[in-house]
Design a protein around this motif. Structure first.
Motif, PDB file in Angstrom:
ATOM      1  N   CYS A   1      74.142  56.856  25.314  1.00 22.83           N
ATOM      2  CA  CYS A   1      75.204  57.287  24.559  1.00 22.83           C
ATOM      3  C   CYS A   1      74.378  58.885  23.101  1.00 22.83           C
ATOM      4  CB  CYS A   1      75.364  56.589  22.857  1.00 22.83           C
ATOM      5  SG  CYS A   1      77.381  56.863  21.790  1.00 22.83           S
TER       6      CYS A   1
ATOM      7  N   ALA B   1      75.805  60.272  20.874  1.00 14.72           N
ATOM      8  CA  ALA B   1      76.292  60.314  19.133  1.00 14.72           C
ATOM      9  C   ALA B   1      75.572  59.358  18.963  1.00 14.72           C
ATOM     10  CB  ALA B   1      77.781  59.456  19.018  1.00 14.72           C
ATOM     11  N   CYS B   2      75.381  57.929  19.540  1.00 13.87           N
ATOM     12  CA  CYS B   2      74.094  56.898  18.460  1.00 13.87           C
ATOM     13  C   CYS B   2      72.843  56.922  19.155  1.00 13.87           C
ATOM     14  CB  CYS B   2      74.975  55.910  18.107  1.00 13.87           C
ATOM     15  SG  CYS B   2      75.201  54.618  19.629  1.00 13.87           S
TER      16      CYS B   2
ATOM     17  N   CYS C   1      81.725  54.096  23.793  1.00 10.73           N
ATOM     18  CA  CYS C   1      80.448  53.366  22.993  1.00 10.73           C
ATOM     19  C   CYS C   1      80.655  52.490  22.379  1.00 10.73           C
ATOM     20  CB  CYS C   1      79.461  54.487  22.408  1.00 10.73           C
ATOM     21  SG  CYS C   1      78.136  54.018  21.160  1.00 10.73           S
TER      22      CYS C   1
ATOM     23  N   ASN D   1      78.489  51.051  20.310  1.00 15.42           N
ATOM     24  CA  ASN D   1      77.700  50.453  19.043  1.00 15.42           C
ATOM     25  C   ASN D   1      78.639  51.764  18.314  1.00 15.42           C
ATOM     26  OD1 ASN D   1      75.901  50.144  18.147  1.00 15.42           O
ATOM     27  ND2 ASN D   1      74.709  52.144  17.524  1.00 15.42           N
ATOM     28  N   CYS D   2      79.024  52.629  18.966  1.00 14.73           N
ATOM     29  CA  CYS D   2      79.119  53.733  17.731  1.00 14.73           C
ATOM     30  C   CYS D   2      80.600  53.809  17.898  1.00 14.73           C
ATOM     31  CB  CYS D   2      78.457  54.555  17.892  1.00 14.73           C
ATOM     32  SG  CYS D   2      78.658  55.740  19.409  1.00 14.73           S
TER      33      CYS D   2
HETATM   34 ZN   LIG Z   1      77.215  55.295  20.934  1.00 12.91          ZN
END
Ligand SMILES: [Zn+2]
Lengths: 343, 313
Positions: B23, B25-26, B42, B44-45
């Protein structure tokens, strides 16, 4: 079946790929085009107010968009040209530094385009034809512009001009810079001064993205075929207005006289057409611009769910990272901000 | 129907490289199968990865309802454009990578049982850039929606106009907007869905002009390139500049919609905006064909209340 549409060049009978080069061009075509770009940007070229001072018997400027403010980079108002009442909208830079700063180097904010829309709609209501003068490096690219919706203002102005029930004559007088120019350049007839240029992105911006350096701007200018003569061949421009021998900046009165004659000639012709027909012809003018062919193919199957294709793309696009040996910040990941295709 | 993914441990050394995506972003490593099940969001984020046009169509439309139109439109090279690569070579490479002929796909389909015309862009084809083919497809989709009087849904994913076709690309802004403007005047809804990214000449034409503008979370949406904005103009850019939420806060986007809710939102919007339309057989007779000239002369009458329904025959 293959059909080939390149603008409306059919009546000029040539394929755009074998455009004749300027006869007077020096041996190096890149240098010649670049010289023309510099000429189009010359600060002493006549712009909207200079032209109006020479061709209009009267001009009353109107100010403000009625929402936010008044944008000095766009002037708009009511004018009388050769006894004929018209609405005029145009971009304005200053020839001197102070004036140029005051006019934000001719880069309009959203309120400039909203003022233009207001005054053009007034023209439609009053039954007055619209004349626009285009010379802009591009719309103002700052945060304030984005906050107030520069894209929405440009889009809405284009939309409005496609349907206004009054004749519209547009003159590209200098630099036709992308959407910031187009927002006031949708017309029944689009004219261009001989040394004007028109492009989808500035040559510097194009070079930065495709050549990865702004130093290649002259090459980009040549590749984009942005001169008035090229634009005529592509059908984007309908007629090129000649300039005095050494360029418009050397002789404002002679330039203004030629602009005036061309604008009046087209207004005469357009005003004889029924409004329904006029607006439909304008729609068809832009509907026909483009170059594509049609190949006989089966529609592609739409996959039932994401899967193989996406994985394949990720691989080819360098997006999928090996689980081993990937640093915390891959230099180039799939989802990084895109290389911009336009400014 | 958001799909909750089980959390999983990264097992860096036991999977082949193509099974994981990081990802951006994270930085979480995401198992591709799970990522696809989660509509490429994602776990996660919440970062929304870009979707290909076929996957996007599959996500939004009723199963098996899509009928593609004009799959054979193919760009030419009107300028003979060469930069570091010749334009036809770039197109051929993009076609090989994506399996698409150009950066947009349009056709007829249904959403929640209601007929729609839909046009979807694909960023992986030359940055989703709009040249003559994309412009033509958007215009044809708008004209088809007007003809059938069914809502038009356009999902944008584009860096803007395609430089390699010069001002002919710029003219696509006019071509597309002229067509969507006729929809607007005829009271046929346009729903614009902006995904990451929707910028430049695509944002400054039909994408900004939806009757309803939806955006996926955190999508880049703006006119000028962020680098241009930052470089040209002194001063820092505001927080979240040119992201969906920034556009929402400034009043240019109606709703920021998570991908897992997008289809449901469209079902509700289409049902609320468009009257119940007879099924597909309607377009071979019941609904009068659009005649531009009579339509335009009717425009002036539209402000008079009692003639409001006049153009519906
Ligand atoms: Zn993410």
């Amino acid at each position: 079946m293959v059909d080939r549409l390149i603008g409306r060049t059919g009546r000029r009978g040539s394929s755009a790929t074998d455009l004749p080069r300027e006869p007077e061009s020096p041996a190096d075509p890149t240098a010649a085009v670049w010289a023309r770009v510099q000429l189009a940007r010359n600060l002493h070229r006549p712009r909207t107010l200079e032209l109006l001072a020479l061709i209009a018997a009267d001009f009353v400027e109107l100010h403000g968009d009625r929402f936010f403010g008044d944008d000095p980079a766009i002037v708009a108002g009511l004018a009388r040209i050769d006894g004929r009442r018209v609405v005029v909208v145009g971009q304005q830079k200053g020839a001197e530094t102070d004036e140029n700063i005051r006019r934000n180097f001719g880069m309009p904010h959203p309120e400039g385009y909203r003022k233009a829309m207001r005054v053009m709609e007034l023209g439609e209501r009053l039954g007055l034809p619209i004349v626009t003068f285009v010379d802009v490096p591009g719309a103002h690219p700052g945060a304030d512009s984005e906050e107030r919706g520069i894209a929405e203002a440009i889009a809405r102005s284009i939309a409005l001009m496609t349907r206004l029930r009054t004749p519209i004559v547009t003159v590209i007088t200098g630099e036709g810079g992308s959407g910031g120019a187009l927002a006031i350049a949708v017309g029944d007839v689009v004219l261009a001064l001989e040394n004007a240029v028109y492009s989808v992105i500035s040559p510097e911006g194009c070079a930065s993205i495709l050549w990865r350096t702004p130093d290649q701007a002259p090459a980009a200018a040549l590749a984009m075929r942005m001169t008035a003569a090229d634009q005529l061949q592509l059908g984007v421009v309908d007629e090129v207005i000649p300039e005095p021998h050494n360029g418009a900046h050397t002789d404002h009165p002679a330039t203004a006289a030629m602009v005036k004659a061309a604008v009046l000639r087209h207004l005469d012709a357009l005003e004889r057409r029924p409004l329904d027909e006029l607006v439909e012809a304008r729609y068809r003018r832009y509907r026909a611009l483009g170059a594509f062919t049609t190949i006989d193919v089966e529609p592609a199957a739409i996959p039932e769910r994401p899967g193989f294709t996406d994985r394949l793309r990720n691989l080819l696009g360098g997006a999928t990272r090996a689980a081993t040996g990937t640093g915390p910040n891959p230099a180039r990941s799939y989802d990084e901000p895109p290389a911009r295709e336009e400014v | 129907m958001p799909i909750k993914l089980p959390s999983f441990r990264q097992r860096r050394d036991t999977y082949p490289s193509d099974l994981w995506t990081q990802c951006p972003a994270c930085q979480e490593m995401l198992f591709n199968k799970q990522l696809e099940k989660a509509l490429r969001v994602c776990s996660n984020c919440g970062h929304h990865f870009r979707l290909s046009a076929p996957v996007r169509l599959n996500l939004l439309l009723d199963p098996d309802s899509f009928v593609e139109q004009d799959p054979g439109l193919q760009s030419l090279d009107p300028l003979g454009f060469v930069d570091l690569k010749a334009y036809p070579d770039r197109v051929a490479a993009a076609q090989a990578t994506t399996g698409l002929r150009d950066a947009a796909v349009w056709g007829l389909g249904s959403i929640g049982g209601r007929q729609v015309v839909i046009c979807v862009m694909d960023f992986s084809f030359m940055g989703g850039s709009m040249g003559s083919v994309v412009g033509e497809k958007v215009a044809r989709s708008a004209e088809a929606a007007l003809d059938r009087r069914v809502p038009l849904v356009i999902v944008s994913a584009s860096g803007g106009a395609r430089m390699q076709e010069g001002t002919l690309s710029l003219m696509q802004l006019v071509k597309t907007v002229a067509a969507t403007e006729r929809l607007r005047l005829a009271g046929v809804p346009l729903i614009s869905v902006m995904s990451d990214p929707t910028t430049g000449g695509v944002f400054a034409s039909f994408a900004a002009l939806g009757d309803v503008n939806l955006a996926e979370p955190n999508a880049l949406i703006g006119f000028a390139g962020a680098r241009v904005s930052a470089g040209t103009i002194q001063g820092e850019l505001p927080e979240g500049f040119q992201r969906s939420e920034f556009l929402f806060n400034h009043g240019f986007v109606d709703r920021v919609v998570h991908r897992s809710d997008l289809r449901d939102e469209l079902i509700r919007l289409v049902a609320l905006m468009a009257p119940e339309v007879p099924d597909a057989s309607a377009d071979n007779g019941n609904i009068p064909a659009f005649r531009p000239l009579s339509f335009l002369s009717a425009l002036a009458e539209r402000v008079i209340p009692e003639s409001g329904e006049a153009d519906r025959g």
